[in-house]
Design a protein around this motif. Structure first.
Motif, short mmCIF file in Angstrom:
data_model
loop_
_atom_site.label_atom_id
_atom_site.label_comp_id
_atom_site.label_asym_id
_atom_site.label_seq_id
_atom_site.Cartn_x
_atom_site.Cartn_y
_atom_site.Cartn_z
N ARG A 156 29.06 42.99 52.59
CA ARG A 156 29.44 42.71 51.21
C ARG A 156 30.54 41.65 51.19
O ARG A 156 31.59 41.82 51.79
CB ARG A 156 29.96 43.98 50.52
CG ARG A 156 28.91 45.07 50.34
CD ARG A 156 27.87 44.67 49.31
NE ARG A 156 26.90 45.72 49.09
CZ ARG A 156 25.78 45.87 49.79
NH1 ARG A 156 25.51 45.03 50.77
NH2 ARG A 156 24.93 46.84 49.50
N LYS A 157 30.28 40.54 50.51
CA LYS A 157 31.27 39.48 50.41
C LYS A 157 32.39 39.91 49.46
O LYS A 157 32.14 40.47 48.40
CB LYS A 157 30.63 38.19 49.91
CG LYS A 157 29.66 37.56 50.90
CD LYS A 157 29.12 36.25 50.38
CE LYS A 157 28.18 35.62 51.40
NZ LYS A 157 27.62 34.35 50.90
N SER A 158 33.61 39.61 49.84
CA SER A 158 34.75 39.98 49.02
C SER A 158 35.95 39.12 49.40
O SER A 158 36.08 38.67 50.53
CB SER A 158 35.09 41.46 49.20
OG SER A 158 36.27 41.79 48.50
N ARG A 159 36.83 38.92 48.42
CA ARG A 159 38.06 38.19 48.70
C ARG A 159 39.09 39.08 49.40
O ARG A 159 40.06 38.58 49.94
CB ARG A 159 38.66 37.68 47.39
CG ARG A 159 37.81 36.61 46.73
CD ARG A 159 38.48 36.08 45.48
NE ARG A 159 37.67 35.06 44.84
CZ ARG A 159 38.01 34.41 43.72
NH1 ARG A 159 39.16 34.72 43.13
NH2 ARG A 159 37.22 33.51 43.19
N LYS A 160 38.86 40.35 49.36
CA LYS A 160 39.77 41.30 50.02
C LYS A 160 39.33 41.47 51.48
O LYS A 160 38.25 41.96 51.76
CB LYS A 160 39.75 42.65 49.30
CG LYS A 160 40.27 42.57 47.86
CD LYS A 160 40.21 43.93 47.21
CE LYS A 160 40.83 43.88 45.81
NZ LYS A 160 40.07 43.00 44.89
N TRP A 161 40.19 41.07 52.40
CA TRP A 161 39.83 41.03 53.82
C TRP A 161 39.52 42.42 54.36
O TRP A 161 38.69 42.57 55.25
CB TRP A 161 40.99 40.41 54.63
CG TRP A 161 42.28 41.15 54.51
CD1 TRP A 161 43.28 40.92 53.63
CD2 TRP A 161 42.71 42.25 55.32
NE1 TRP A 161 44.31 41.81 53.82
CE2 TRP A 161 44.00 42.63 54.85
CE3 TRP A 161 42.15 42.96 56.38
CZ2 TRP A 161 44.72 43.68 55.41
CZ3 TRP A 161 42.86 44.01 56.94
CH2 TRP A 161 44.12 44.35 56.46
N HIS A 163 37.90 44.81 53.05
CA HIS A 163 36.56 45.31 52.74
C HIS A 163 35.63 45.18 53.94
O HIS A 163 34.82 46.07 54.22
CB HIS A 163 35.98 44.53 51.54
CG HIS A 163 36.53 45.00 50.23
ND1 HIS A 163 36.03 44.58 49.01
CD2 HIS A 163 37.55 45.85 49.94
CE1 HIS A 163 36.70 45.15 48.04
NE2 HIS A 163 37.64 45.91 48.58
N ARG A 164 35.70 44.05 54.63
CA ARG A 164 34.85 43.83 55.80
C ARG A 164 35.12 44.87 56.87
O ARG A 164 34.19 45.37 57.52
CB ARG A 164 35.07 42.40 56.33
CG ARG A 164 34.18 42.00 57.49
CD ARG A 164 32.72 42.03 57.11
NE ARG A 164 32.41 41.09 56.07
CZ ARG A 164 32.08 39.81 56.27
NH1 ARG A 164 32.05 39.33 57.48
NH2 ARG A 164 31.76 39.05 55.26
N TRP A 167 33.61 48.36 55.72
CA TRP A 167 32.17 48.48 55.88
C TRP A 167 31.77 48.48 57.35
O TRP A 167 30.76 49.08 57.72
CB TRP A 167 31.46 47.35 55.13
CG TRP A 167 31.53 47.51 53.65
CD1 TRP A 167 32.14 46.69 52.74
CD2 TRP A 167 31.00 48.59 52.87
NE1 TRP A 167 32.02 47.18 51.48
CE2 TRP A 167 31.32 48.35 51.52
CE3 TRP A 167 30.28 49.74 53.19
CZ2 TRP A 167 30.95 49.21 50.50
CZ3 TRP A 167 29.91 50.61 52.18
CH2 TRP A 167 30.24 50.34 50.84
N THR A 247 40.18 44.13 39.27
CA THR A 247 39.35 43.08 39.86
C THR A 247 39.00 42.05 38.79
O THR A 247 39.02 42.35 37.59
CB THR A 247 38.05 43.68 40.42
OG1 THR A 247 37.38 44.41 39.38
CG2 THR A 247 38.33 44.60 41.58
N ARG A 249 37.08 40.19 36.22
CA ARG A 249 35.85 40.43 35.47
C ARG A 249 35.87 39.66 34.16
O ARG A 249 36.87 39.07 33.78
CB ARG A 249 35.69 41.93 35.19
CG ARG A 249 35.50 42.80 36.43
CD ARG A 249 35.28 44.25 36.05
NE ARG A 249 36.50 44.84 35.50
CZ ARG A 249 36.53 46.02 34.89
NH1 ARG A 249 35.40 46.70 34.70
NH2 ARG A 249 37.66 46.52 34.43
N ASP A 264 42.07 38.97 35.34
CA ASP A 264 42.49 39.94 36.35
C ASP A 264 43.11 41.19 35.72
O ASP A 264 43.56 42.08 36.44
CB ASP A 264 43.51 39.32 37.31
CG ASP A 264 42.91 38.19 38.11
OD1 ASP A 264 41.73 38.29 38.46
OD2 ASP A 264 43.63 37.21 38.39
#
Length: 289
Positions: A156-161, A163-164, A167, A247, A249, A264
């Motif tokens: 899942r791509k995310s700006r929050k490091w 998250h990677r 997952w 986040t 939106r 934000d």
């Protein structure tokens, strides 16, 4: 194996690691396989002298390697090879890309056939050095965990490091559970079916049963297609509505299809994204109307 020795950066770390691991198998005629980070002519020569058979991919820019045929002159299935007076052989094989292999026990002349798919989906037989086929067959066991994790990876791509990382741990946990499942000799199951079973157990039956049904009347938020719609009573009944970070939106008040306004911020009570624009403070307007 940390890359430093006597407080100095170690230049031949890969070679030293292999030698350390093979210290107890010298003279036993074992076979070992490694990738191009470790492989070098000096290492394979040293292993051969200690009666250890070794094979690995090699970076063509390594010292002491001969010049091979240019990749432009080769088509799929072509290969070039050379041998040294110390019993080493280097092979270059053209698949989709060029692959360089270094071995101290393979005969570079011997070949075998491998199956490859063409762009149109048809399968063809391609000639391949037997040393490279042997390497691929044995290296598959070294990265078994990464192979299993990568088959159905949750990416899942995310700006929050973080998250990677999160997952990654989820995928690693599933793979480890799958390995334990096989070791316990339970009914055979593929990794895909195993992940499906985990998903079914984690999803609450109540959520599955209510899929597609209307939300309960006790819920404050009711969604109309894509834009959230909060009842007026909720907007006006409380004075504790405060902006809080969320986040990024689309603003529920001023964003529309042709001109999307993202923010934000959101309301702490309504949980609706609302923006602060110059001259027009949408947060106040939304709760005052």
């Amino acid at each position: 194996m940390h890359g430093k020795k006597d407080n100095a950066v170690e230049k031949k770390l890969g070679e030293r690691v292999v030698k350390d691991f093979t210290e107890n198998i010298k003279g036993k005629d074992h076979r070992i396989y490694f990738d191009n980070y470790f492989s070098s002519p000096d290492l394979l020569r040293d292993l051969k002298e200690n009666k250890i058979r070794a094979c690995g991919t090699v970076n063509p820019s390594r010292k002491s390697l001969p010049m091979m045929k240019s990749a432009k002159e080769m088509k799929r299935g072509d290969y070039d090879w050379a041998t040294s007076n110390t019993g080493l052989s280097v092979m270059k094989w053209k698949d989709k890309r060029s692959v360089h292999l270094l071995s101290n026990f393979h005969d570079p002349i011997q070949t075998t056939g491998v199956t490859r798919k063409e762009k149109d989906g048809n399968e063809i037989k391609v000639s391949c050095p037997i040393g490279l086929s042997d390497y691929n067959g044995n290296m598959n066991y070294a990265d078994k965990f990464d192979q299993l994790k990568g088959v159905y990876e949750t990416d899942r791509k995310s700006r929050k490091w973080w998250h990677r990382i999160f997952w990654y741990f989820v995928d690693a946990t599933v793979v480890n559970a799958f390995i334990i499942h096989k070791e316990m000799k339970l009914p055979k199951m593929t990794l895909k079916d195993f992940r499906r079973e985990i998903t079914r157990d984690l999803v609450a039956p109540a959520l599955v049963a209510s899929r597609g049904e209307k939300q309960s009347q006790s819920s404050h938020l009711q969604f109309n297609k894509k834009k959230p719609n909060v009842p007026k009573s909720v907007c006006l009944e409380s004075s504790s509505h405060q902006p809080e970070r969320s986040t990024r939106r689309r603003c529920a008040a001023c964003s529309y299809k042709k001109q999307q306004i993202r923010t934000d911020w959101m309301c702490s009570v309504c949980k609706v994204p609302l923006c602060f624009r110059k001259r027009k403070i949408r947060f106040q307007d939304y709760h005052a109307s």
